[in-house]
Design a protein around this motif. Structure first.
Motif, short mmCIF file in Angstrom:
data_model
loop_
_atom_site.label_atom_id
_atom_site.label_comp_id
_atom_site.label_asym_id
_atom_site.label_seq_id
_atom_site.Cartn_x
_atom_site.Cartn_y
_atom_site.Cartn_z
N PHE A 162 0.69 -1.16 -0.06
CA PHE A 162 0.02 0.07 -0.13
C PHE A 162 0.82 1.31 -0.03
CE2 PHE A 162 -2.86 -3.21 1.27
CZ PHE A 162 -4.12 -2.72 0.77
N LEU A 163 0.51 2.14 -0.81
CA LEU A 163 1.21 3.65 -0.97
C LEU A 163 0.18 4.61 0.03
CD1 LEU A 163 2.86 2.55 -3.19
CD2 LEU A 163 2.29 4.49 -4.50
N LEU A 206 -7.57 7.92 -7.18
CA LEU A 206 -6.18 7.21 -6.99
C LEU A 206 -6.51 5.79 -7.66
CD1 LEU A 206 -4.90 8.35 -3.68
CD2 LEU A 206 -3.90 9.00 -6.06
N MET A 207 -7.63 5.14 -7.48
CA MET A 207 -7.78 3.95 -8.04
C MET A 207 -7.96 3.83 -9.62
SD MET A 207 -7.58 1.71 -5.49
CE MET A 207 -6.33 2.96 -4.88
N VAL A 208 -8.55 4.72 -10.08
CA VAL A 208 -8.63 5.14 -11.73
C VAL A 208 -7.29 5.61 -11.96
CG1 VAL A 208 -9.52 6.69 -13.45
CG2 VAL A 208 -10.99 6.16 -11.37
N SER A 209 -6.51 5.89 -11.14
CA SER A 209 -4.94 6.20 -11.83
C SER A 209 -4.09 4.73 -11.59
CB SER A 209 -4.32 7.21 -10.54
OG SER A 209 -4.95 8.38 -10.66
N GLY A 210 -4.63 3.88 -11.35
CA GLY A 210 -3.87 2.73 -11.19
C GLY A 210 -2.89 2.42 -9.96
N VAL A 211 -2.99 3.38 -8.90
CA VAL A 211 -2.26 3.25 -7.69
C VAL A 211 -2.38 2.00 -7.19
CG1 VAL A 211 -1.83 4.34 -5.46
CG2 VAL A 211 -1.90 5.80 -7.30
N ASP A 212 -3.59 1.53 -7.31
CA ASP A 212 -3.93 -0.17 -7.03
C ASP A 212 -4.01 -0.27 -5.52
OD1 ASP A 212 -4.05 -2.85 -8.49
OD2 ASP A 212 -2.84 -3.26 -6.57
N ARG A 213 -3.26 0.07 -4.59
CA ARG A 213 -3.44 0.15 -3.18
C ARG A 213 -3.06 1.16 -2.43
NH1 ARG A 213 -2.11 -6.10 -1.31
NH2 ARG A 213 -3.28 -7.09 -2.63
N SER A 242 -7.60 -1.76 -5.69
CA SER A 242 -8.51 -2.39 -6.86
C SER A 242 -8.30 -3.72 -7.21
CB SER A 242 -7.47 -1.70 -8.14
OG SER A 242 -7.76 -0.18 -7.98
N PHE A 243 -9.19 -4.02 -7.75
CA PHE A 243 -9.28 -5.72 -8.15
C PHE A 243 -9.45 -6.69 -6.98
CE2 PHE A 243 -6.46 -3.53 -11.52
CZ PHE A 243 -7.32 -3.68 -12.47
N MET B 1 -14.42 -11.82 -11.59
CA MET B 1 -12.89 -11.52 -11.44
C MET B 1 -12.14 -12.67 -11.02
SD MET B 1 -11.71 -7.85 -10.39
CE MET B 1 -12.66 -7.90 -8.90
N TRP B 25 -4.31 -2.31 -17.49
CA TRP B 25 -4.71 -1.39 -18.53
C TRP B 25 -4.06 -1.79 -19.90
CZ3 TRP B 25 -4.88 -0.35 -13.45
CH2 TRP B 25 -5.57 0.47 -13.01
N ARG B 43 0.93 -0.94 -12.25
CA ARG B 43 1.82 0.03 -11.42
C ARG B 43 3.38 -0.41 -11.59
NH1 ARG B 43 0.53 -0.31 -5.18
NH2 ARG B 43 2.38 -1.07 -4.75
N TYR B 131 -5.91 11.95 -12.73
CA TYR B 131 -6.15 10.53 -12.66
C TYR B 131 -5.48 9.83 -13.75
CZ TYR B 131 -10.48 11.86 -15.30
OH TYR B 131 -11.32 12.48 -16.05
N ARG B 135 -1.11 7.82 -14.31
CA ARG B 135 -1.00 6.56 -14.68
C ARG B 135 0.29 6.55 -15.55
NH1 ARG B 135 -6.56 5.24 -17.80
NH2 ARG B 135 -7.88 5.22 -15.87
N PHE B 140 3.97 7.53 -10.92
CA PHE B 140 3.52 6.72 -10.02
C PHE B 140 4.74 6.63 -9.30
CE2 PHE B 140 3.91 2.44 -8.37
CZ PHE B 140 2.94 2.35 -7.67
N SER B 147 5.96 7.70 -0.57
CA SER B 147 5.56 6.78 0.51
C SER B 147 6.77 6.24 1.18
CB SER B 147 4.60 5.83 -0.21
OG SER B 147 4.01 4.97 0.59
#
Lengths: 590, 590
Positions: A162-163, A206-213, A242-243, B1, B25, B43, B131, B135, B140, B147
């Motif tokens: 996680f970030l 941030l999820m739309v950005s692909g930060v993922d966690r 995400s996911f 999923m 993506w 990411r 957002y 990406r 990122f 972080s």
């Protein structure tokens, strides 16, 4: 200043003979004429330091002028105490330090209250002199626990990819939800920022950005009238992924909370947390955040009283209401008629029009309403309640919500009074399958039970328009010992569902676009399924530290009128400041 | 999923043959008719996924509809790529995944710009579609580094007994310092909170409380007109300790920063950080935050030009000014007369009335002013400058401050132009022994060089009233590659010194009491000597990530007009909200 060799609570008999340099506050000073004993306090504990003419006449002379809460810097030697001066109440009670040199770093006036845990001081005084209040060990230990809790959470989340991302404090006002704190803009006349009620939108972006966690231990703000357990600014452990499925998020949260309890309480919580649907929680405990440390569950008496001679009950059941009961073990003797009258008044706070009751005696059920029930009905009643001789059965018959509220509250009250609660337990509980919407009868509209971004259950999507009240949410709350610790959900990530949701909540298309257009647009550029959880840090620390007041978990809290009595905030500002912000105070305000 | 088995950048040839489930993506899609190749991005990197009819005709058909930035969920097998399709530009370039099943989780419109590092996009567009901008791998990676930096700092401080304590965001306005952001109170009509410019007072109160070691990664706010490297909200690593000396604090900070650089850059910084007094920094580099990655130091020419025939210089020296020079290696050929005219214009920005110059040629110094100097003076000039054939010597003669500002700026400009700076270096530098006060000639008053809570040097205490401008502060700045990373000081902890300081800064007794009375009072209840440091996190990340813009280190930054163009903050609020806050907008505002 000498360089510190130990904190005061760190020394043991192993260190006897060592030359040390200590620092701290004078907790207590005993002047026996030729010898002076001082309890020197710091955040770790107390060390007795001794001044006598054989060690240093100069140090003794200086110690004579010392008073409580002076700050000292001393040098000396660790020695074993004489057996008769051993203090078994403190961990360092078998040793003391014979002082050879002393610097008085700071003098002190007599503090407004004693620096000790049990002190009974008006909270306003404690808040005004917060810097003294925080010297009490219990207050320091709570701050320390808070720091340990967040560190444990950060370690766990960092280990899991996680970030930690900071989101803005100066953000946009969104009228849905609680009242915002506003910040006038100097550069944009007549416009305002809002302080965030949560980082919800930003974490979804941030999820739309692909930060993922993502995680953040985030300050949030609500301008609401304060209750005992509310603060205008509060802190939440904010997590988004995400996911991941609801199940994934719940398991991860469990693992993290277990680590926290292990770290700060040294308690191992084994096995999975208990789970229950919202409906089950309401039915069995009359609460959406049940305290599962004890039983005393709500008992459905509908089948017993349906068609019985007690028309009050029978009619409630017929008209779609509920008749439920608590069976209080041993309550028959403990609660007199007068006590029961008080309980009836208590239940009335929650809307119950009455509290019918029966006592289980050796020769059967007794009480004012017993005459309305046949022997067969009485036997069924005993069996349904699982009642034994000496028990007290109390009934509420009303609409579903009132039955739950009244018996749920009564259950908690009786559980406490009867000592049914094991205070050493940490009963974590997931409450799942929440309704998506709540209908406000007064306003004739739906509100989001969690928030407008919560995903409906996939199988209920077709009911969104036809029967919105029946739609379940992919939402989950985490409850600890009857307190809501936090809640989360899988989020909507499709523009059309989000638009339907806004419409259900009474937004016009234009309003939705004006307030959340950027989010709706973001969903069109490739959005992963996502969800998360937010945990209330202040409450978590309160429960783990065994405190009863959120203010005790916050270094510099606000009073019930949202004031800081230490620094005197809020306060007046100059006319020049107002002018720069393009504001005037309304005349009525003064 | 499907459950994710790997991130896309995590797979290597070791995993060949494994069945995997991936998410991500679509970075790029190549349709070769019977085969489709997709670069799937998350990411961590990119994995090439392959669709062909032999693996799954169904998956291939679905892949035909896929476009850039769609979000996919695929299952397949890791295989080694054919030699001719190996991509040596990416770490996963020797393998690919043959897809057996696909879910299209989200479709996507064509994004407003390409998701790639080198993209040249107007920053307003990047901010509006933040957002999408986030990406890009470089964005990122910067968030990830941020972080990692804070985690490393937290680990270090937690290991050293520091408590992470949150201080209030809704606090009190203190007109000294920068302009406050204000928050109107609903409960207290006409009154305002202020957002903190730093947690300074609260961290000092925590020391009075005996917390002993405090830290916070704290959001701070300043309502100033923004420059390229300012944001209305910024983050500082805020540290305060009791009973520690300036030396202790500096050593601890060094150790912590070394760990940060090791963690995020894998660079070992060996040995102690360089140190220099404020006076030395100004004399040698014309800057209080010198970039020590290159020389080109300021050369004092006073002894050379004193009494010379060049009256312009001689008079400046006689009247107490300075004549200093830069000796630019090889500058004689590189800089034409026209170039030097441009440099003169540049120096003028900093107040220099002219930029005299001489070139060192094989047969001696040449240039318009050479005629004013005797041969002896010329020889001394060459020796003092350490000049060699081909060099260019440039002079500024003026008041001390203008000489430092102009030559300091010129030094940086030339250092960059001439490629004298080793960009791989991390030159940390302590600047110590700051002046306590700065005199503002226009306003005819002193300002605190750091802040009003900085302790004067003990040996200068008697000059506080007689000669305040000559008092040194127990203050220290930490500089990295010419940028101020942060600064700290030992604080005043005695009421009488603090009162003197407020008086010097122009506070009346009443104003001091009204604004800081609680702090003055706190000092009377036993206060430990204390001090600390604050480091600018945004700038630290900017320098470590090799970015040139603070906004690139912040997930959701504001523009130069303090606006968030993504969410449209600030914005208008309703009349009802204003009324609750007892406010009116001034008519002139609209």
């Amino acid at each position: 200043m000498f360089g510190r060799t130990f904190y005061n609570g760190e020394m043991t008999e192993e260190h006897i003979g060592q030359e040390v340099s200590l620092k701290g506050w004078v907790q207590r000073r005993r002047d026996l004429g030729s010898v002076i004993f001082i309890d020197l306090r710091d955040r770790t504990g107390i060390m007795q330091i001794v001044f006598n003419p054989e060690i240093s006449a100069e140090a003794l002379a200086a110690a004579e002028k010392v008073r409580n809460e002076y700050v000292l810097d001393v040098k000396g030697t660790i020695v074993k105490r004489d057996p008769e001066t051993v203090n078994e109440n403190i961990p360092t009670g078998t040793i003391e330090v014979h002082v050879t040199e002393i610097n008085v770093l700071s003098e002190a006036k007599t503090p407004p209250f004693m620096i000790e845990d049990g002190t009974e001081v008006n909270e306003d005084v404690r808040l005004k002199y917060r810097y003294i209040d925080l010297r009490r060990p219990v207050m320091f230990d709570t701050l320390k626990m808070r720091s340990d809790v967040t560190k444990t959470i950060r370690d766990y989340l960092d280990d899991h990819g996680f970030l930690d991302v900071e989101t803005p404090i100066l953000t946009k006002s969104t009228p849905e939800g609680a009242r915002d704190y506003l910040v006038p803009s100097r550069v944009h006349p007549g416009e305002f920022y809002a302080l965030p009620q949560s980082p919800q939108i930003f974490k979804q972006l941030l999820m739309v950005s692909g930060v993922d966690r993502y995680y953040q231990i985030a300050r949030c703000f609500r301008d609401e009238d304060l209750r005992a357990d509310r603060q205008p600014e509060f802190t939440q452990v904010d997590i988004e992924t995400s996911f991941m499925s609801q199940e994934d998020i719940m398991q991860m949260t469990e693992e993290m909370l277990k680590k926290v309890v292990k770290r700060v309480k040294n308690v191992d919580i084994t096995g999975a947390f208990q789970r229950m649907t919202y409906d089950e929680a309401m039915n069995r405990f009359g609460s959406d955040k049940p305290d599962t440390r004890f039983g005393l569950e709500l008992i459905d008496m509908a089948d017993v009283v349906r068609g019985s001679g007690f028309k009050v009950f029978a009619q409630v059941v017929e008209s779609g209401g509920q008749v439920k009961a608590l069976c209080v073990p041993g309550g028959g003797e403990k609660y007199s008629r007068k006590d029961i009258d008080h309980l009836t008044e208590f239940a009335a706070i929650y809307g119950a029009k009455g509290l019918a009751w029966l006592k289980v005696e050796e020769d059967g059920l007794k009480g004012p309403i017993i005459k309305f029930f046949t022997e067969e009905e009485q036997a069924k009643m005993l069996e349904t309640a699982g009642a034994k001789t000496g028990d007290l059965i109390m009934f509420v018959a009303d609409k579903k919500k009132i039955v739950a509220d009244a018996l749920g509250a009564l259950r908690l009250k009786l559980g406490k009074e009867l000592g049914m609660i094991d205070e050493t337990k940490y009963n974590f509980l997931w409450v799942t399958d929440w309704p998506l919407l709540e209908y406000d009868e007064e306003e004739g509209r739906y509100y989001a039970a969690h928030h407008p971004f919560t995903m409906p259950a996939r199988e209920d999507l077709d009911k969104l328009e036809s029967d919105p009240g029946a739609v379940s949410a992919q939402a989950y709350d985490i409850v600890l010992n009857g307190y809501e610790l936090g809640g989360g959900s899988i989020r909507i990530f499709e523009r059309d569902i989000q638009e339907k949701m806004f419409k259900l909540l009474g937004f016009t298309e234009e309003q939705a676009k004006e307030q959340f257009g950027f989010l709706l647009e973001a969903f069109e550029y490739g959005t992963p399924p996502h969800g998360g959880i937010a945990l209330g840090l202040d409450r978590m620390v309160m429960l783990l530290a065994g405190r009863t007041n959120l203010r005790d978990t916050i270094a510099f809290p606000k009073t019930a009128s949202a004031a800081d009595v230490l620094t005197n905030a809020p306060g007046e500002v100059s006319e020049a400041q107002l002018e720069e912000l393009h504001l005037r105070i309304r005349q009525t305000a003064k």
